[in-house]
Design a protein around this motif. Structure first.
Motif, PDB file in Angstrom:
ATOM      1  N   GLY A  21       0.820  -1.207   0.000  1.00 18.24           N
ATOM      2  CA  GLY A  21       0.000   0.000   0.000  1.00 18.24           C
ATOM      3  C   GLY A  21       0.850   1.251   0.000  1.00 18.24           C
ATOM      4  O   GLY A  21       2.072   1.200  -0.124  1.00 18.24           O
ATOM      5  N   SER A  22       0.190   2.387   0.160  1.00 12.67           N
ATOM      6  CA  SER A  22       0.909   3.653   0.176  1.00 12.67           C
ATOM      7  C   SER A  22       1.716   3.793   1.463  1.00 12.67           C
ATOM      8  O   SER A  22       1.322   3.310   2.522  1.00 12.67           O
ATOM      9  CB  SER A  22      -0.058   4.827   0.029  1.00 12.67           C
ATOM     10  OG  SER A  22      -0.910   4.887   1.151  1.00 12.67           O
ATOM     11  N   VAL A  23       2.862   4.447   1.352  1.00 10.08           N
ATOM     12  CA  VAL A  23       3.722   4.742   2.494  1.00 10.08           C
ATOM     13  C   VAL A  23       4.059   6.224   2.411  1.00 10.08           C
ATOM     14  O   VAL A  23       4.504   6.708   1.375  1.00 10.08           O
ATOM     15  CB  VAL A  23       5.027   3.909   2.477  1.00 10.08           C
ATOM     16  CG1 VAL A  23       5.906   4.267   3.669  1.00 10.08           C
ATOM     17  CG2 VAL A  23       4.716   2.426   2.457  1.00 10.08           C
ATOM     18  N   GLU A  24       3.825   6.938   3.513  1.00  9.30           N
ATOM     19  CA  GLU A  24       4.079   8.371   3.542  1.00  9.30           C
ATOM     20  C   GLU A  24       4.983   8.720   4.718  1.00  9.30           C
ATOM     21  O   GLU A  24       4.823   8.179   5.809  1.00  9.30           O
ATOM     22  CB  GLU A  24       2.766   9.140   3.667  1.00  9.30           C
ATOM     23  CG  GLU A  24       1.833   8.922   2.496  1.00  9.30           C
ATOM     24  CD  GLU A  24       0.465   9.537   2.707  1.00  9.30           C
ATOM     25  OE1 GLU A  24      -0.261   9.645   1.719  1.00  9.30           O
ATOM     26  OE2 GLU A  24       0.119   9.893   3.847  1.00  9.30           O
ATOM     27  N   LEU A  25       5.920   9.602   4.481  1.00  8.86           N
ATOM     28  CA  LEU A  25       6.799  10.135   5.507  1.00  8.86           C
ATOM     29  C   LEU A  25       6.111  11.342   6.121  1.00  8.86           C
ATOM     30  O   LEU A  25       5.676  12.240   5.404  1.00  8.86           O
ATOM     31  CB  LEU A  25       8.136  10.536   4.884  1.00  8.86           C
ATOM     32  CG  LEU A  25       9.152  11.203   5.786  1.00  8.86           C
ATOM     33  CD1 LEU A  25       9.649  10.197   6.828  1.00  8.86           C
ATOM     34  CD2 LEU A  25      10.308  11.732   4.972  1.00  8.86           C
ATOM     35  N   VAL A  26       5.973  11.362   7.442  1.00  8.64           N
ATOM     36  CA  VAL A  26       5.302  12.466   8.142  1.00  8.64           C
ATOM     37  C   VAL A  26       6.380  13.365   8.737  1.00  8.64           C
ATOM     38  O   VAL A  26       7.230  12.907   9.501  1.00  8.64           O
ATOM     39  CB  VAL A  26       4.370  11.935   9.244  1.00  8.64           C
ATOM     40  CG1 VAL A  26       3.647  13.088   9.940  1.00  8.64           C
ATOM     41  CG2 VAL A  26       3.379  10.933   8.680  1.00  8.64           C
ATOM     42  N   ASP A  27       6.362  14.655   8.366  1.00  8.33           N
ATOM     43  CA  ASP A  27       7.371  15.568   8.906  1.00  8.33           C
ATOM     44  C   ASP A  27       6.924  16.136  10.246  1.00  8.33           C
ATOM     45  O   ASP A  27       5.845  15.809  10.755  1.00  8.33           O
ATOM     46  CB  ASP A  27       7.722  16.669   7.900  1.00  8.33           C
ATOM     47  CG  ASP A  27       6.638  17.708   7.693  1.00  8.33           C
ATOM     48  OD1 ASP A  27       5.641  17.722   8.439  1.00  8.33           O
ATOM     49  OD2 ASP A  27       6.794  18.539   6.779  1.00  8.33           O
ATOM     50  N   ASP A  28       7.750  16.986  10.832  1.00  8.76           N
ATOM     51  CA  ASP A  28       7.480  17.542  12.162  1.00  8.76           C
ATOM     52  C   ASP A  28       6.213  18.388  12.209  1.00  8.76           C
ATOM     53  O   ASP A  28       5.634  18.580  13.270  1.00  8.76           O
ATOM     54  CB  ASP A  28       8.662  18.377  12.640  1.00  8.76           C
ATOM     55  CG  ASP A  28       9.895  17.535  12.895  1.00  8.76           C
ATOM     56  OD1 ASP A  28       9.742  16.321  13.156  1.00  8.76           O
ATOM     57  OD2 ASP A  28      11.009  18.077  12.836  1.00  8.76           O
ATOM     58  N   LEU A  33       4.776  13.268   2.985  1.00 10.43           N
ATOM     59  CA  LEU A  33       5.465  13.127   1.711  1.00 10.43           C
ATOM     60  C   LEU A  33       5.311  11.694   1.272  1.00 10.43           C
ATOM     61  O   LEU A  33       5.756  10.770   1.968  1.00 10.43           O
ATOM     62  CB  LEU A  33       6.952  13.469   1.864  1.00 10.43           C
ATOM     63  CG  LEU A  33       7.847  13.140   0.675  1.00 10.43           C
ATOM     64  CD1 LEU A  33       7.487  14.021  -0.517  1.00 10.43           C
ATOM     65  CD2 LEU A  33       9.299  13.314   1.051  1.00 10.43           C
ATOM     66  N   GLN A  34       4.638  11.506   0.151  1.00  6.07           N
ATOM     67  CA  GLN A  34       4.401  10.144  -0.329  1.00  6.07           C
ATOM     68  C   GLN A  34       5.706   9.543  -0.860  1.00  6.07           C
ATOM     69  O   GLN A  34       6.379  10.137  -1.693  1.00  6.07           O
ATOM     70  CB  GLN A  34       3.338  10.140  -1.418  1.00  6.07           C
ATOM     71  CG  GLN A  34       2.862   8.751  -1.740  1.00  6.07           C
ATOM     72  CD  GLN A  34       1.542   8.770  -2.488  1.00  6.07           C
ATOM     73  OE1 GLN A  34       0.902   9.796  -2.625  1.00  6.07           O
ATOM     74  NE2 GLN A  34       1.140   7.613  -2.954  1.00  6.07           N
ATOM     75  N   LEU A  35       6.054   8.365  -0.341  1.00  4.05           N
ATOM     76  CA  LEU A  35       7.281   7.688  -0.750  1.00  4.05           C
ATOM     77  C   LEU A  35       7.057   6.735  -1.917  1.00  4.05           C
ATOM     78  O   LEU A  35       8.000   6.140  -2.404  1.00  4.05           O
ATOM     79  CB  LEU A  35       7.879   6.907   0.430  1.00  4.05           C
ATOM     80  CG  LEU A  35       8.346   7.754   1.610  1.00  4.05           C
ATOM     81  CD1 LEU A  35       8.867   6.856   2.722  1.00  4.05           C
ATOM     82  CD2 LEU A  35       9.404   8.750   1.175  1.00  4.05           C
ATOM     83  N   ASN A  36       5.818   6.582  -2.334  1.00  6.48           N
ATOM     84  CA  ASN A  36       5.551   5.776  -3.525  1.00  6.48           C
ATOM     85  C   ASN A  36       4.548   6.513  -4.390  1.00  6.48           C
ATOM     86  O   ASN A  36       3.863   7.401  -3.941  1.00  6.48           O
ATOM     87  CB  ASN A  36       5.076   4.371  -3.156  1.00  6.48           C
ATOM     88  CG  ASN A  36       3.798   4.368  -2.337  1.00  6.48           C
ATOM     89  OD1 ASN A  36       3.157   5.396  -2.174  1.00  6.48           O
ATOM     90  ND2 ASN A  36       3.434   3.226  -1.814  1.00  6.48           N
ATOM     91  N   GLY A  37       4.486   6.120  -5.622  1.00  7.86           N
ATOM     92  CA  GLY A  37       3.627   6.818  -6.571  1.00  7.86           C
ATOM     93  C   GLY A  37       2.219   6.282  -6.617  1.00  7.86           C
ATOM     94  O   GLY A  37       1.559   6.392  -7.629  1.00  7.86           O
ATOM     95  N   GLY A  38       1.760   5.677  -5.534  1.00  6.82           N
ATOM     96  CA  GLY A  38       0.426   5.097  -5.531  1.00  6.82           C
ATOM     97  C   GLY A  38       0.402   3.715  -6.147  1.00  6.82           C
ATOM     98  O   GLY A  38      -0.627   3.085  -6.253  1.00  6.82           O
ATOM     99  N   THR A  39       1.568   3.250  -6.567  1.00  5.37           N
ATOM    100  CA  THR A  39       1.649   1.944  -7.209  1.00  5.37           C
ATOM    101  C   THR A  39       1.896   0.845  -6.197  1.00  5.37           C
ATOM    102  O   THR A  39       1.858  -0.329  -6.524  1.00  5.37           O
ATOM    103  CB  THR A  39       2.807   1.908  -8.219  1.00  5.37           C
ATOM    104  OG1 THR A  39       4.035   2.137  -7.526  1.00  5.37           O
ATOM    105  CG2 THR A  39       2.619   2.961  -9.293  1.00  5.37           C
ATOM    106  N   GLY A  40       2.184   1.222  -4.954  1.00  9.31           N
ATOM    107  CA  GLY A  40       2.503   0.241  -3.942  1.00  9.31           C
ATOM    108  C   GLY A  40       3.984  -0.080  -3.917  1.00  9.31           C
ATOM    109  O   GLY A  40       4.470  -0.774  -3.051  1.00  9.31           O
TER     110      GLY A  40
END
Length: 82
Positions: A21-28, A33-40
């Motif tokens: 699934g999608s993986v996002e980096l959460v800043d302070d 920030l999405q770490l993948n293009g929705g492709t998994g």
């Protein structure tokens, strides 16, 4: 989910790349920030350049199974505290 003291950043990046699934980096500030293009398929281009360990990182997983898999990997390898 916050992760602390990740010592093996290369393997951590490989595990994130295996997420379905999608993986996002959460800043302070709470921005994501999405770490993948929705492709998994996660593009963890920043992790291989990190030497040493990651002191703290917060990630949001769109697929609960991915977060469960990451947690089990971290606990089984004694790689980091969550």
């Amino acid at each position: 989910m916050k992760f602390y003291n990740i010592r093996n950043t290369r393997e951590f990046a490989e595990r994130l790349s295996a997420c379905k699934g999608s993986v996002e980096l959460v800043d302070d500030n709470g921005r994501r920030l999405q770490l993948n293009g929705g492709t998994g398929k996660t593009q963890c281009f920043l992790f291989p350049q990190i030497y040493g360990e990651i002191k703290q990182i917060e990630l949001f997983f769109g697929n609960a199974e991915d977060s469960h898999r990451m947690l089990l990997w971290l606990l089984n390898t004694n790689n980091a505290a969550v």
